[in-house]
Motif scaffolding. Structure first.
Motif, PDB file in Angstrom:
ATOM      1  N   LYS A 123      35.699 -36.257  -8.533  1.00  0.00           N
ATOM      2  CA  LYS A 123      35.548 -35.153  -9.485  1.00  0.00           C
ATOM      3  C   LYS A 123      35.545 -33.816  -8.753  1.00  0.00           C
ATOM      4  O   LYS A 123      35.159 -33.741  -7.582  1.00  0.00           O
ATOM      5  CB  LYS A 123      34.237 -35.326 -10.242  1.00  0.00           C
ATOM      6  CG  LYS A 123      34.223 -36.598 -11.066  1.00  0.00           C
ATOM      7  CD  LYS A 123      33.858 -36.315 -12.492  1.00  0.00           C
ATOM      8  CE  LYS A 123      34.120 -37.543 -13.334  1.00  0.00           C
ATOM      9  NZ  LYS A 123      33.854 -37.318 -14.750  1.00  0.00           N
ATOM     10  N   ALA A 124      35.985 -32.783  -9.445  1.00  0.00           N
ATOM     11  CA  ALA A 124      36.106 -31.466  -8.805  1.00  0.00           C
ATOM     12  C   ALA A 124      34.731 -30.865  -8.517  1.00  0.00           C
ATOM     13  O   ALA A 124      33.831 -30.888  -9.356  1.00  0.00           O
ATOM     14  CB  ALA A 124      36.913 -30.528  -9.690  1.00  0.00           C
ATOM     15  N   LEU A 125      34.602 -30.344  -7.322  1.00  0.00           N
ATOM     16  CA  LEU A 125      33.368 -29.720  -6.840  1.00  0.00           C
ATOM     17  C   LEU A 125      33.721 -28.393  -6.199  1.00  0.00           C
ATOM     18  O   LEU A 125      34.852 -28.228  -5.716  1.00  0.00           O
ATOM     19  CB  LEU A 125      32.784 -30.541  -5.691  1.00  0.00           C
ATOM     20  CG  LEU A 125      31.950 -31.774  -5.872  1.00  0.00           C
ATOM     21  CD1 LEU A 125      31.462 -32.204  -4.488  1.00  0.00           C
ATOM     22  CD2 LEU A 125      30.771 -31.496  -6.778  1.00  0.00           C
ATOM     23  N   ARG A 126      32.761 -27.496  -6.140  1.00  0.00           N
ATOM     24  CA  ARG A 126      32.889 -26.386  -5.187  1.00  0.00           C
ATOM     25  C   ARG A 126      31.508 -26.108  -4.621  1.00  0.00           C
ATOM     26  O   ARG A 126      30.491 -26.334  -5.288  1.00  0.00           O
ATOM     27  CB  ARG A 126      33.513 -25.148  -5.809  1.00  0.00           C
ATOM     28  CG  ARG A 126      32.686 -24.467  -6.872  1.00  0.00           C
ATOM     29  CD  ARG A 126      33.397 -23.185  -7.299  1.00  0.00           C
ATOM     30  NE  ARG A 126      32.718 -22.584  -8.432  1.00  0.00           N
ATOM     31  CZ  ARG A 126      33.171 -21.511  -9.075  1.00  0.00           C
ATOM     32  NH1 ARG A 126      34.317 -20.954  -8.711  1.00  0.00           N
ATOM     33  NH2 ARG A 126      32.509 -21.008 -10.085  1.00  0.00           N
ATOM     34  N   HIS A 127      31.476 -25.650  -3.373  1.00  0.00           N
ATOM     35  CA  HIS A 127      30.196 -25.376  -2.731  1.00  0.00           C
ATOM     36  C   HIS A 127      30.359 -24.298  -1.678  1.00  0.00           C
ATOM     37  O   HIS A 127      31.496 -23.929  -1.323  1.00  0.00           O
ATOM     38  CB  HIS A 127      29.594 -26.659  -2.141  1.00  0.00           C
ATOM     39  CG  HIS A 127      30.587 -27.590  -1.532  1.00  0.00           C
ATOM     40  ND1 HIS A 127      31.424 -27.191  -0.523  1.00  0.00           N
ATOM     41  CD2 HIS A 127      30.908 -28.879  -1.811  1.00  0.00           C
ATOM     42  CE1 HIS A 127      32.202 -28.206  -0.196  1.00  0.00           C
ATOM     43  NE2 HIS A 127      31.927 -29.246  -0.966  1.00  0.00           N
ATOM     44  N   THR A 128      29.219 -23.816  -1.194  1.00  0.00           N
ATOM     45  CA  THR A 128      29.264 -22.696  -0.247  1.00  0.00           C
ATOM     46  C   THR A 128      29.979 -23.090   1.030  1.00  0.00           C
ATOM     47  O   THR A 128      30.716 -22.283   1.594  1.00  0.00           O
ATOM     48  CB  THR A 128      27.829 -22.227   0.094  1.00  0.00           C
ATOM     49  OG1 THR A 128      27.054 -22.185  -1.103  1.00  0.00           O
ATOM     50  CG2 THR A 128      27.847 -20.860   0.743  1.00  0.00           C
ATOM     51  N   HIS A 129      29.764 -24.310   1.511  1.00  0.00           N
ATOM     52  CA  HIS A 129      30.326 -24.659   2.819  1.00  0.00           C
ATOM     53  C   HIS A 129      31.836 -24.947   2.752  1.00  0.00           C
ATOM     54  O   HIS A 129      32.365 -25.292   1.705  1.00  0.00           O
ATOM     55  CB  HIS A 129      29.562 -25.825   3.454  1.00  0.00           C
ATOM     56  CG  HIS A 129      29.751 -27.150   2.815  1.00  0.00           C
ATOM     57  ND1 HIS A 129      28.967 -27.605   1.796  1.00  0.00           N
ATOM     58  CD2 HIS A 129      30.638 -28.147   3.068  1.00  0.00           C
ATOM     59  CE1 HIS A 129      29.357 -28.821   1.456  1.00  0.00           C
ATOM     60  NE2 HIS A 129      30.377 -29.173   2.212  1.00  0.00           N
ATOM     61  N   SER A 130      32.487 -24.760   3.885  1.00  0.00           N
ATOM     62  CA  SER A 130      33.929 -25.002   3.996  1.00  0.00           C
ATOM     63  C   SER A 130      34.158 -26.280   4.799  1.00  0.00           C
ATOM     64  O   SER A 130      33.263 -26.731   5.524  1.00  0.00           O
ATOM     65  CB  SER A 130      34.617 -23.825   4.688  1.00  0.00           C
ATOM     66  OG  SER A 130      34.054 -23.603   5.970  1.00  0.00           O
ATOM     67  N   THR A 131      35.350 -26.849   4.680  1.00  0.00           N
ATOM     68  CA  THR A 131      35.615 -28.146   5.301  1.00  0.00           C
ATOM     69  C   THR A 131      37.021 -28.202   5.890  1.00  0.00           C
ATOM     70  O   THR A 131      37.970 -27.689   5.299  1.00  0.00           O
ATOM     71  CB  THR A 131      35.473 -29.274   4.246  1.00  0.00           C
ATOM     72  OG1 THR A 131      34.238 -29.109   3.552  1.00  0.00           O
ATOM     73  CG2 THR A 131      35.507 -30.653   4.896  1.00  0.00           C
ATOM     74  N   ILE A 132      37.129 -28.833   7.062  1.00  0.00           N
ATOM     75  CA  ILE A 132      38.429 -29.135   7.664  1.00  0.00           C
ATOM     76  C   ILE A 132      38.612 -30.654   7.600  1.00  0.00           C
ATOM     77  O   ILE A 132      37.734 -31.397   8.060  1.00  0.00           O
ATOM     78  CB  ILE A 132      38.487 -28.688   9.137  1.00  0.00           C
ATOM     79  CG1 ILE A 132      38.157 -27.191   9.258  1.00  0.00           C
ATOM     80  CG2 ILE A 132      39.870 -28.987   9.741  1.00  0.00           C
ATOM     81  CD1 ILE A 132      37.880 -26.747  10.684  1.00  0.00           C
ATOM     82  N   TYR A 133      39.716 -31.098   7.007  1.00  0.00           N
ATOM     83  CA  TYR A 133      39.968 -32.533   6.843  1.00  0.00           C
ATOM     84  C   TYR A 133      41.071 -33.000   7.772  1.00  0.00           C
ATOM     85  O   TYR A 133      42.015 -32.269   8.063  1.00  0.00           O
ATOM     86  CB  TYR A 133      40.424 -32.839   5.417  1.00  0.00           C
ATOM     87  CG  TYR A 133      39.323 -32.776   4.395  1.00  0.00           C
ATOM     88  CD1 TYR A 133      38.557 -33.900   4.087  1.00  0.00           C
ATOM     89  CD2 TYR A 133      39.044 -31.588   3.728  1.00  0.00           C
ATOM     90  CE1 TYR A 133      37.546 -33.847   3.143  1.00  0.00           C
ATOM     91  CE2 TYR A 133      38.027 -31.526   2.773  1.00  0.00           C
ATOM     92  CZ  TYR A 133      37.286 -32.657   2.489  1.00  0.00           C
ATOM     93  OH  TYR A 133      36.285 -32.601   1.565  1.00  0.00           O
TER      94      TYR A 133
END
Ligand code: GTQ
Length: 381
Positions: free
Chosen positions: A291-301
């Protein structure tokens, strides 16, 4: 009531008009001659209702990275120039701020791919940045971290805690490629950078090979007396253990937001394996849709196995084994597995937590899924 609204709109228009006047313009120009800044110009840029990252969603394909690493191998040995044969991910949203060419991957994190050929050595050094590695290809190379030689295999996750000596060598017979992630931009921006080369090339081992893996191999125990560690005591989190952990979770329903996901942690404290970077392995089954989320932290995949796509702020990013992509802060995202897939990821959640800034939202509309409005085209697919 209507009158009040009208009056406020009138006042607002008046203020806007005034801010465009020569009086304001001239004064704004004047103070800048004295290294003084006009807050009235800065406010719209720096005081956003919610995070407006400069880093952009972006994807680098496995083919592009493979090609450029092989070209680099023709030109550099690891010990020439930057001590490592590493090519890092420059976020296109960050490049324009740095005229001399440095741009990080997200605002807080740096990631790179590094290539070591059989017989090569990358000399030891130490620095105040924390590092981690995720092994994407090959075996037979090792890293020596503060005197412990650690052999690396595909799927292994390794940490190099800050200020520890580390260098790499390769006794295998095939090229070895791994992902590096460091908190370089964070340490750089707060002015905390220290770096020191080792005087004598590659530091030699001073404990048995794979020492910490032997001591912590149980996975759920720590040797008595090891509760006083200030740095995470396990150097290598082996792929077989990571896979076992995820297989255990697969006896249950997947987490609707994350699929089957685990976090690498410090077995001595229960904190994240690196104090400034969170790291996870995530299994997205075929046809599963988070499910779609958004949050303060960023991510590298990094797509470790399989293929699928991630929808980031409405744009579909197709990925497959070996690709890398960035989900910036506060961007809506959801993952879909086209096959059974493993995604490795690094995030700055520990940094956000330290500042007590972490917030998260779930998409309410459309059953929690975004509408796709476009597709990202990666270079060299
Ligand atoms: O392998 O030690 O990509 O120190 C950047 C800095 C790799 C490493 C990087 C480093 C290393």
């Amino acid at each position: 009531m209507k009158k009040d609204v009208e009056k406020m709109a009138e006042q607002k228009a008046e203020v806007q008009e005034f801010m465009k006047s020569d009086t304001v313009k001239d004064f704004t120009k004047d103070i800048q001659e004295y290294n003084l800044g006009p807050l009235w110009e800065a406010i719209p840029e720096i005081m956003n209702k919610s995070p407006k990252p400069h880093a952009e969603a972006y994807l680098w394909s496995a083919e592009l990275l493979q090609k450029k690493l092989m070209e680099a191998a023709e030109i550099f040995t690891p010990d020439r120039g930057g001590e490592r044969r590493a090519i890092y991910f420059q976020n296109p949203g960050l490049t324009y701020r740095q005229p001399w060419g440095w741009a990080s991957t997200t605002q807080t994190l740096y990631a790179a791919v590094q290539l070591l050929l059989p017989g090569e050595e990358a000399p030891s050094h130490r620095h105040s940045q924390s590092a981690l590695r995720f092994i994407s290809e090959g075996e037979g190379a090792y890293t020596i971290v503060q005197g412990e030689r650690v052999y690396m295999q595909e799927g292994d996750f390794l940490i190099t805690p800050k200020n520890l000596w580390h260098g790499h060598g390769h006794t295998g017979d095939k090229p070895m490629i791994w992902m590096d992630a460091l908190d370089i931009p964070t340490i750089y921006s707060i002015g905390g950078t220290f770096f020191e080369p080792y005087a004598d090339g590659l530091q030699q081992p001073n404990v048995p090979d794979n020492f910490s893996e032997l001591r912590y191999g149980g996975g759920m125990v720590r040797p008595v007396g090891d509760d006083k560690y200030t740095v995470a005591p396990l150097a290598n989190y082996k792929w077989t253990r990571t896979k076992d952990a995820i297989n255990g979770l697969m006896n249950f329903d997947p987490d609707p937001d994350h699929g089957y996901a685990i976090e690498y942690f410090n077995p001595s404290t229960g904190e994240s394996a690196n104090p400034t970077m969170g790291s996870r392995m995530q299994f997205i089954p075929k046809d599963f849709h988070t499910k779609a989320l958004r949050h303060t932290h960023s991510t590298i995949y990094h797509a470790h196995q399989g293929s699928g796509y991630t929808i980031i702020n409405g744009i579909r990013f197709d990925w497959k084994k070996g690709d890398y992509f960035v989900v910036p802060n506060w961007a809506w995202y959801e993952h879909v597995g086209s096959e059974d897939s493993y995604l490795f990821s690094v995030n700055d959640l520990p940094i956000m937590d330290r500042f007590d800034l972490e917030q998260e939202e779930k998409l309410e509309s459309n059953n929690g899924f975004q509408k796709v409005t476009g597709e990202f085209q990666a270079a060299f697919r």
